[in-house]
Write a protein that holds these residues in place. Structure first.
Motif: not given
Length: 210
Positions: A147-156
């Motif tokens: 989850l955090m890996r996805v969020l660190l990519a700063r998705p919109r």
């Protein structure tokens, strides 16, 4: 980061010429739209289409827009979407910190990136885990890192494909709270596919049953 609604305008997906799924929806920032229905009705195919990975043999019409951006004209890596699946697919050749850093936008000083990774781990209760081998993590820990890996990519916007189905009951409740809280905090419009009505109830957003 400015967020905007995710809009599915008259999306029609066919398989070998036969209609499979028809959906129109507007998902507001921080809102979670849940798609439910039996296997084979096209839920995951719709997610794949939104992400830009529609399988061979399928055709789609309609428009996918994130704010004023027409996503259908962009390759997957430029759509600004975060994808979370039922299997937390961490890279086995990278430690936990490397997995988190992989998703971060390029640029910035190494020290700053390391500090951001450490802060992210602390945020999900895994302080000090940066050098751990992903193979040594529990199922719940792997899910939090994914989850955090996805969020660190700063998705919109976010796409969730049965993200809690392989967790036991206690972990499922914990991960629902964590995922949905972060989605609301970051104001990310989110499309979730699930078989579990409890997921939809916890999401608290609109529900489409196929």
């Amino acid at each position: 980061m400015t967020t905007a609604p995710l809009r599915l305008d008259e999306i029609v997906i066919t398989h070998e010429g036969k209609p499979l799924i028809e959906v129109s929806a507007r998902i507001e920032p921080g809102e979670i739209l849940t798609l439910m229905g039996p296997s084979g009705v096209g839920k995951s195919t719709l997610l794949a289409h939104v992400a830009g990975f529609l399988p061979l043999g399928f055709r789609a019409s309609g428009r996918i827009r994130l704010g004023e951006t027409e996503l259908g004209r962009l390759p997957p890596e430029r759509r600004g979407l975060g994808l979370l699946f039922q299997d937390p697919l961490l890279f086995p050749h990278l430690d936990v910190g490397g997995n988190l850093a992989f998703g971060m936008p390029a640029g910035g000083a190494r020290r700053q990136r390391r500090s951001e990774v450490e802060a992210a781990l602390d945020d999900i209760g895994l302080a000090g885990f940066a050098e751990r081998d992903p193979a040594t993590l529990s199922g719940g820990q792997r899910a939090r890192v994914a989850l955090m890996r996805v969020l660190l990519a700063r998705p919109r916007a976010m796409l969730l494909d049965e993200p809690f189905s392989k967790l036991d009951t206690a972990l499922r409740d914990e991960m629902r709270r964590l995922v949905f809280e972060r989605i609301r905090r970051d104001a990310l419009p989110t499309l979730m596919v699930t078989h579990d009505r409890a997921d939809a109830e916890a999401a608290g957003g609109p529900l489409i049953e196929l």
